[in-house]
Design a protein around this motif. Structure first.
Motif, mmCIF file in Angstrom:
data_model
loop_
_atom_site.group_PDB
_atom_site.id
_atom_site.type_symbol
_atom_site.label_atom_id
_atom_site.label_comp_id
_atom_site.label_asym_id
_atom_site.label_seq_id
_atom_site.Cartn_x
_atom_site.Cartn_y
_atom_site.Cartn_z
ATOM 1 N N ILE A 22 -43.653 -129.813 -65.308
ATOM 2 C CA ILE A 22 -42.225 -129.499 -65.477
ATOM 3 C C ILE A 22 -41.479 -130.254 -65.312
ATOM 4 O O ILE A 22 -40.106 -129.953 -65.551
ATOM 5 C CB ILE A 22 -41.859 -128.168 -64.973
ATOM 6 N N HIS A 23 -41.099 -131.401 -64.701
ATOM 7 C CA HIS A 23 -39.686 -132.494 -64.754
ATOM 8 C C HIS A 23 -39.722 -133.083 -65.549
ATOM 9 O O HIS A 23 -38.464 -134.130 -65.623
ATOM 10 C CB HIS A 23 -40.137 -133.304 -63.293
ATOM 11 N N CYS A 24 -40.183 -133.113 -66.511
ATOM 12 C CA CYS A 24 -40.688 -133.953 -67.803
ATOM 13 C C CYS A 24 -39.767 -133.035 -69.271
ATOM 14 O O CYS A 24 -39.745 -133.499 -70.117
ATOM 15 C CB CYS A 24 -41.695 -134.277 -68.268
ATOM 16 N N ARG A 70 -61.281 -117.627 -61.961
ATOM 17 C CA ARG A 70 -60.157 -118.501 -62.006
ATOM 18 C C ARG A 70 -59.309 -118.147 -61.328
ATOM 19 O O ARG A 70 -58.603 -117.499 -60.615
ATOM 20 C CB ARG A 70 -59.528 -118.542 -63.718
ATOM 21 N N SER A 71 -58.803 -119.168 -60.719
ATOM 22 C CA SER A 71 -57.898 -119.254 -59.493
ATOM 23 C C SER A 71 -56.676 -118.530 -59.590
ATOM 24 O O SER A 71 -56.696 -119.755 -61.324
ATOM 25 C CB SER A 71 -58.123 -120.639 -58.269
ATOM 26 N N LEU A 72 -56.205 -117.696 -58.972
ATOM 27 C CA LEU A 72 -54.960 -117.838 -59.616
ATOM 28 C C LEU A 72 -53.829 -118.682 -60.069
ATOM 29 O O LEU A 72 -53.447 -119.797 -58.774
ATOM 30 C CB LEU A 72 -53.610 -116.894 -58.737
ATOM 31 N N VAL A 89 -45.435 -121.938 -58.595
ATOM 32 C CA VAL A 89 -44.919 -121.396 -58.790
ATOM 33 C C VAL A 89 -45.271 -120.948 -59.665
ATOM 34 O O VAL A 89 -44.993 -119.975 -60.269
ATOM 35 C CB VAL A 89 -43.375 -122.355 -59.019
ATOM 36 N N GLY A 90 -46.383 -121.619 -60.273
ATOM 37 C CA GLY A 90 -46.662 -120.419 -61.436
ATOM 38 C C GLY A 90 -47.674 -119.878 -60.983
ATOM 39 O O GLY A 90 -47.542 -118.323 -61.444
ATOM 40 N N LYS A 91 -48.219 -119.892 -59.645
ATOM 41 C CA LYS A 91 -49.293 -118.565 -58.749
ATOM 42 C C LYS A 91 -48.430 -117.828 -58.699
ATOM 43 O O LYS A 91 -48.208 -116.122 -59.846
ATOM 44 C CB LYS A 91 -49.712 -119.372 -58.292
ATOM 45 N N PHE A 94 -43.631 -117.418 -69.520
ATOM 46 C CA PHE A 94 -41.918 -118.564 -69.430
ATOM 47 C C PHE A 94 -41.031 -118.265 -68.988
ATOM 48 O O PHE A 94 -40.464 -119.450 -68.620
ATOM 49 C CB PHE A 94 -42.716 -119.500 -71.178
ATOM 50 N N LEU A 95 -40.329 -117.408 -69.080
ATOM 51 C CA LEU A 95 -38.798 -117.149 -69.380
ATOM 52 C C LEU A 95 -38.475 -117.396 -67.531
ATOM 53 O O LEU A 95 -37.654 -117.539 -67.111
ATOM 54 C CB LEU A 95 -38.871 -115.881 -69.637
ATOM 55 N N TYR A 96 -39.979 -116.450 -67.004
ATOM 56 C CA TYR A 96 -39.494 -116.293 -65.403
ATOM 57 C C TYR A 96 -39.949 -117.724 -64.943
ATOM 58 O O TYR A 96 -38.980 -118.143 -63.894
ATOM 59 C CB TYR A 96 -40.223 -115.388 -64.515
ATOM 60 N N TYR A 97 -40.767 -118.165 -65.465
ATOM 61 C CA TYR A 97 -41.587 -119.418 -65.062
ATOM 62 C C TYR A 97 -40.325 -121.058 -65.214
ATOM 63 O O TYR A 97 -39.395 -121.372 -64.265
ATOM 64 C CB TYR A 97 -42.597 -120.565 -65.490
ATOM 65 N N TYR A 98 -39.677 -120.647 -66.359
ATOM 66 C CA TYR A 98 -38.325 -121.571 -66.311
ATOM 67 C C TYR A 98 -36.812 -121.325 -65.735
ATOM 68 O O TYR A 98 -36.261 -122.379 -65.005
ATOM 69 C CB TYR A 98 -38.130 -122.367 -68.015
ATOM 70 N N HIS A 99 -36.789 -119.775 -65.551
ATOM 71 C CA HIS A 99 -35.735 -120.116 -64.062
ATOM 72 C C HIS A 99 -35.723 -120.311 -63.341
ATOM 73 O O HIS A 99 -34.941 -120.631 -62.427
ATOM 74 C CB HIS A 99 -35.458 -118.066 -64.578
ATOM 75 N N LYS A 100 -37.411 -119.907 -62.681
ATOM 76 C CA LYS A 100 -37.461 -120.382 -61.190
ATOM 77 C C LYS A 100 -37.788 -121.879 -60.874
ATOM 78 O O LYS A 100 -36.888 -121.914 -59.955
ATOM 79 C CB LYS A 100 -39.080 -119.823 -60.497
ATOM 80 N N MET A 101 -37.836 -122.478 -61.591
ATOM 81 C CA MET A 101 -38.067 -123.935 -62.127
ATOM 82 C C MET A 101 -36.633 -125.033 -62.735
ATOM 83 O O MET A 101 -36.634 -125.710 -62.671
ATOM 84 C CB MET A 101 -39.836 -124.898 -62.702
ATOM 85 N N GLU A 102 -35.473 -124.008 -62.670
ATOM 86 C CA GLU A 102 -34.654 -124.526 -63.235
ATOM 87 C C GLU A 102 -33.835 -125.921 -62.949
ATOM 88 O O GLU A 102 -33.342 -127.124 -63.641
ATOM 89 C CB GLU A 102 -32.956 -123.763 -63.557
ATOM 90 N N ALA A 103 -33.527 -125.684 -61.900
ATOM 91 C CA ALA A 103 -33.181 -127.272 -61.017
ATOM 92 C C ALA A 103 -34.317 -128.263 -61.699
ATOM 93 O O ALA A 103 -33.930 -129.285 -60.905
ATOM 94 C CB ALA A 103 -33.800 -126.911 -59.046
ATOM 95 N N ASN A 104 -36.024 -127.853 -61.655
ATOM 96 C CA ASN A 104 -37.043 -128.989 -62.214
ATOM 97 C C ASN A 104 -37.131 -130.067 -62.851
ATOM 98 O O ASN A 104 -37.448 -130.624 -63.508
ATOM 99 C CB ASN A 104 -38.241 -128.488 -61.291
#
Length: 805
Positions: A407-409, A570-572, A614-616, A647-657
């Motif tokens: 994510i940071h890349c 699969r673990s969440l 965050v993915g979980k 992915f839209l939710y995930y990237y929004h939550k990780m936007e700062a990263n």
């Protein structure tokens, strides 16, 4: 005769003029691929100009021919600054044009840095190491070296004409952006490093540089072999089954798309089990033939995919020689010296120097490598990484499981791909059943419009549905709970794959299941590639023979490993990981449908694994929406709509990263490398500090950024392990026999290495379990610290495995 290099074996001399002109010719070939023949050639022509000084000539004479005399400190003579200064003085003054100044800054940085990393034009401490080198540093014999250069290598008139040709090339090429200037500087640097090392290696091995591979002839033969292989599928009794007809259609769509669409950034979203590897290969070969691409590069997240996919491709194309697997760097880069004393090329080609000269430049027609190695080419320190960059141009690059970009890349990844598309004549294919929304972030990926190869993805996804996701996350489970549940149900389930998020809980579960009703297998990244390959063969044999067993592992098995279990737990985690795990269940449609259980593991320590955490959490939100309104996702958590929303939710939550943040200097990596002067606070501080405007066009902190870049959060080091053929390689290493063919040794060694985190390497060193070779350039793990069950064993109990029956 002025000396550039002395061969240690026979004391043969390579003159400076021959070396400079040889490097120039090679650099021209590499630069011409982008229309920058003279720009790259200029770097080659000037890079060792400083060797014309008396001080260097006296230095190399003592080192090479007078071992009885007191030996000077290695690399104490600065021979790389002079060429960069000459170019700066000629092109960077008040009357110079924008293009002359830009050429001077790009090429002179490559020249002064060719034994270290590209210098900072402006550093976080508001100093310019670049200016200090090209403008301020005292060079006692600078004029003498220049006079000899123009007498011995090229006339001044010819040189001025050549330099002006380079200015004209850059004028045609540049878009005036600091982003492009960063990548062009890296590209020219790559041309110089590879040309320098290739010419020096040719002198050392007493051979001329080989003729380039006839890639189009190879690709034509490969394409025919692939089509012959695909034709065998049509002859099988199940060829008319709907799922196989659909596979064949998607493969044909790849062929048509490859010819009809020009190079760009496209997506191939074939579902798991849809034949993605061969379909993408068909696209790559067909497109390479139509648009004259020089190589095909597969970039994957895990070495396990390299091992499987490269093996499959070799078998179909019937070629071992021209297909390279590049897992990791076997040799550690030497610690960079302080200041300007790091002149690593002292002219004497020793055994240690041979390691640096080994052909490690990605010049094979087909390459399989990892995301880590791909990103290192652009952003990591170490010339061995950068050397490969120019060979990415004019390629078809296939990213398998592209959703696994850390994510940071993300921003850095997108910028690199945009350069490859726009300036380096590449065609890029993003392959995965779980396409990330990379075009929806700040540094967006410039995907081509209507760029999905497979139409009607929703219908295709439904046609390939083979599992039911069973949500059991309402109550979390400990490892003990999980073991009890598995033991109670395993006879009902049959062969079962358990994927958890951390190695520690995987190991704990593996140990708890020992002695249970079924055999248990364990896979880990602590095992070398050859070891994992052997374990996977055993696992596939059991699956084929329908012998029930349990396999416990981390996510390393999720992407691209062709196995098919009756049941998966699969673990969440992120929805993409859950979808990939589901792809290991009933993969080939052996049954009408099977269950994939999603659990919430209570004992996984995820505090330092933010992406998984965050993915979980994001997957939990999607699961909650699905329970209330399944129609929103077309009745399936594995639908393209569900994945896009995740992915839209995930990237929004990780936007700062998303923009790699360098905490040590409190700045994002993209701003360290690619910012306009008005946006760079370092420039503002410089002007206040010096009371004058910043004199350069470029302001990037290239060296600072490289020193702080690493794809994974913790630095890893490759170590050679005593497993199978690794034992023979270690014996060769200790005997010196490997020196006969360094490149072959390095290629073989990749199968027998493990990447260790710094704390793991430290623990093994404290246990006296690490042997260092060539001043720490190659590491070896002692035998007792490698286990058949776990791979590298930090407890030193590996040697006991043979005693346990």
């Amino acid at each position: 005769m002025y000396i550039a290099h002395v061969r240690e074996l026979d004391k043969e001399i390579q003159p400076i003029n021959k070396h400079l002109l040889g490097v120039q010719r090679l650099a021209e070939q590499f630069g011409e691929k982008l229309g920058l023949k003279h720009v790259a050639g200029l770097a080659g022509l000037l890079h060792d100009l400083g060797k014309y000084s008396d001080k260097f000539q006296e230095y190399i004479d003592i080192v090479a021919f007078h071992p009885e005399l007191p030996q000077p400190k290695r690399g104490e003579v600065d021979h790389s600054t002079a060429g960069g200064r000459l170019l700066f003085e000629l092109l960077h003054h008040k009357e110079s044009s924008f293009y002359e100044k830009l050429l001077a800054e790009i090429v002179s940085n490559a020249i002064i840095s060719h034994h270290s990393n590209l210098q900072d034009y402006l550093s976080p401490d508001i100093e310019s190491d670049y200016l200090r080198r090209v403008q301020d540093k005292t060079l006692p014999e600078y004029e003498l070296a220049i006079d000899r250069f123009f007498m011995d290598t090229i006339s001044k008139e010819e040189f001025i004409d050549y330099m002006n040709a380079a200015v004209d090339e850059l004028k045609l090429f540049t878009d005036h952006s600091p982003t492009q200037s960063f990548f062009v500087t890296k590209y020219i640097f790559s041309c110089l490093i590879d040309a320098d090392r290739t010419d020096t290696r040719s002198f050392e091995e007493q051979v001329e540089a080989g003729e380039p591979t006839q890639h189009l002839l190879l690709f034509d033969a490969y394409y025919r072999r692939l089509m012959d292989h695909l034709a065998t599928f049509k002859e099988k009794s199940n060829a008319s089954e709907p799922i196989n007809v659909l596979r064949a259609q998607m493969s044909e769509q790849c062929d048509v798309f490859a010819v009809e669409r020009p190079s760009g950034i496209y997506t191939l979203s074939i579902p798991t089990g849809g034949g993605k590897t061969l379909a993408s290969l068909r696209y790559a070969l067909r497109h390479a033939l139509k648009y004259d691409k020089q190589r095909i590069i597969y970039v994957v997240p895990y070495t396990t995919i390299i091992e499987q996919n490269a093996g499959e491709v070799r078998k179909i194309l019937k070629d071992n020689e021209h297909i390279l697997e590049h897992h990791s760097n076997i040799i550690e880069e030497e610690q960079e010296g302080k200041g300007d004393s790091d002149e690593a090329d002292d002219g004497l080609i020793t055994n240690k120097e041979k390691l640096k000269l080994a052909r490690d430049n990605w010049d094979s027609p087909i390459i399989f490598t990892t995301l880590v190695q791909f990103l290192n080419v652009f952003y990591a320190k170490g010339n061995r990484n950068t050397r490969r960059l120019h060979n990415l141009s004019h390629s078809v690059i296939v990213f398998d499981e592209v959703q696994k970009v850390p994510i940071h890349c993300i921003s850095l990844f997108n910028e690199a791909l945009n350069f490859l598309k726009q300036d380096a004549h590449c065609s890029i294919l993003l392959c995965t059943a779980t396409q990330p929304t990379l075009e929806k972030v700040q540094h967006s990926l410039l995907k081509n419009r209507d760029g999905e190869i497979v139409p009607n993805l929703s219908e295709v996804s439904k046609a390939f549905k083979r599992v039911e996701l069973v949500d059991k996350t309402d109550k979390s489970m400990t490892t003990g709970d999980l073991a009890d549940w598995i033991n109670a149900e395993i006879h009902e389930w049959g062969s079962t794959l358990v994927i958890l998020n951390t190695k520690s809980v995987v190991k704990d579960l593996y140990e708890r299941l020992q002695g249970g009703p079924l055999p248990v297998y364990h896979l880990s990244t602590s095992m070398c590639a050859a070891h994992r390959k052997e374990k996977l063969k055993e696992i596939r044999d059991l699956l084929e023979d329908q012998v029930p067993f349990i396999c416990v592992t981390t996510q390393l098995i999720e992407a691209g490993v062709d196995v098919s279990f009756k049941c998966v737990i699969r673990s969440l985690a992120g929805l993409d990981s859950i979808a990939q795990a589901a792809g290991r269940c009933n993969r080939h449609g052996e049954d009408e449908s099977q269950n994939v259980y999603i659990i919430d593991h209570a004992e996984e320590a995820l505090s330092k694994l933010k992406e998984i955490k965050v993915g979980k959490d994001t997957s939990s939100n999607v699961l909650a929406i699905f329970k209330k309104k399944a129609d929103k996702y077309e009745g399936s958590l594995l639908s393209p709509k569900a994945m896009t929303e995740y992915f839209l939710y995930y990237y929004h939550k990780m936007e700062a990263n998303l923009n790699y943040f360098v905490s040590e200097v409190d700045k994002e990596m993209t701003k360290l490398l690619m910012s306009l002067s008005p946006e760079n606070d370092y420039v503002t501080h410089y002007q206040k500090k010096h009371g004058t405007s910043f004199p350069l066009l470029l302001n990037g902190s290239y060296k600072t950024a490289a020193e702080h870049f690493q794809v994974i959060d913790q630095k890893t080091t490759s170590v050679l392990v005593p497993y199978g053929g690794g034992k023979e390689l270690i014996a060769q290493l200790n005997s010196g026999a490997w020196l006969e063919d360094v490149s072959k040794f390095l290629k073989q060694a990749q199968q027998y290495t493990v990447n260790l985190y710094s704390h793991e390497l430290k623990q093994l060193r404290e246990s006296n379990a690490i042997v260092e070779h060539l001043d720490g350039m190659i590491y070896e793990v002692k035998e007792n610290w490698y286990s058949d069950n776990y791979g590298v064993d930090l407890k030193g109990e590996g040697g006991m495995d043979e005693l346990i029956v």
